[in-house]
Design a protein around this motif. Structure first.
Motif, short mmCIF file in Angstrom:
data_model
loop_
_atom_site.label_atom_id
_atom_site.label_comp_id
_atom_site.label_asym_id
_atom_site.label_seq_id
_atom_site.Cartn_x
_atom_site.Cartn_y
_atom_site.Cartn_z
N ALA A 75 39.11 35.32 81.92
CA ALA A 75 39.23 36.66 81.35
C ALA A 75 39.15 36.61 79.83
O ALA A 75 38.50 37.46 79.20
N GLN A 76 39.79 35.63 79.22
CA GLN A 76 39.73 35.48 77.77
C GLN A 76 38.32 35.18 77.29
O GLN A 76 37.87 35.70 76.26
N THR B 297 44.23 23.13 77.23
CA THR B 297 43.60 23.89 78.30
C THR B 297 42.22 23.29 78.52
O THR B 297 41.39 23.28 77.60
N ARG C 112 42.22 32.19 85.99
CA ARG C 112 42.01 33.63 85.83
C ARG C 112 42.16 34.06 84.37
O ARG C 112 41.32 34.79 83.84
N THR C 113 43.24 33.61 83.74
CA THR C 113 43.46 34.05 82.36
C THR C 113 42.41 33.48 81.42
O THR C 113 41.95 34.16 80.50
N THR C 114 42.00 32.23 81.65
CA THR C 114 41.01 31.61 80.77
C THR C 114 39.65 32.27 80.92
O THR C 114 38.97 32.57 79.92
N HIS D 234 36.33 38.35 77.54
CA HIS D 234 36.70 39.25 76.45
C HIS D 234 36.06 38.81 75.14
O HIS D 234 35.56 39.64 74.37
N VAL E 154 45.28 27.98 85.17
CA VAL E 154 45.10 29.13 84.28
C VAL E 154 43.66 29.64 84.36
O VAL E 154 43.13 30.19 83.40
#
Length: 204
Positions: A162-163, A120, A158-160, A166, A156
């Motif tokens: 967001a992670q 990633t 959005r997910t990255t 977090h 990826v």
């Protein structure tokens, strides 16, 4: 039922004035081949639709020709026209320098050691949009050695992001828990920026 045939023929004899007299040839039943072609087109169409839904594209690199090809979704991720065929150097230029070094090492290890990769990495498309992509790949060999790299590319972002947000929140909360304070105020704005204010008991 209807079948597909491949018809081949030629003029066998001609008259004195050049007109065709006899024509001979053969008919070959190619129904099975045509059905296999239809199945292949259906499979390719399914993969293309799946790629659009999942946000991933397929690509391959011809190591001998130094040419990169990708499907429509891969081109969309890059922000280029469908059918775009960059060189390997041009394709790697979409990665920032540090990430480019990682993917170059992955390619080297694939070619020399037959290692697959799953990374990633940050990515910048043709419109200068900063993104995150997941890239996976493997090498294909023939009798002469490595000939092709095959893989997939997925947006990826959005997910990255967001992670990462977090993880930042978890670190901030852990900081509060580890602090010798009596009161802490945690706030977040509409842009999801987090701030922490710590107050000793005497100031409350």
């Amino acid at each position: 039922s209807w079948i597909w045939i491949l018809s081949r023929g030629r003029v066998m004899t001609r008259s004195a004035d050049g007109r065709a007299e006899w024509v001979g040839g053969i008919h070959t039943d190619i129904t099975a081949d045509k059905r296999n072609e239809e199945k292949l087109r259906d499979a390719e169409s399914f993969l293309e639709r799946s790629g659009r839904v999942a946000g991933y594209g397929a690509w391959q690199i011809d190591l001998k020709a130094n040419a990169v090809t990708g499907n429509a979704q891969a081109c969309d991720i890059h922000g280029v026209d469908h059918g775009y065929k960059p060189t390997l150097e041009q394709a790697l230029a979409y990665y920032p320098p540090e990430a480019r070094a990682q993917i170059q090492t992955a390619i080297k290890n694939a070619v020399e050691c037959m290692q697959c990769w799953d990374l990633t990495l940050p990515f910048v498309d043709a419109y200068d949009n900063a993104m995150w992509v997941r890239t996976v790949g493997e090498v294909e060999f023939d009798d002469s050695g490595p000939v092709r790299l095959l893989g997939a590319l997925q947006d990826v972002t959005r997910t990255t992001v967001a992670q990462m947000a977090h993880a930042k929140t978890a670190d901030l909360l852990q900081l509060v828990l580890n602090s010798a304070v009596d009161v802490a105020v945690i706030a977040t704005d509409l842009q999801q920026n987090i701030s922490i204010s710590i107050f000793p008991e005497a100031t409350i």
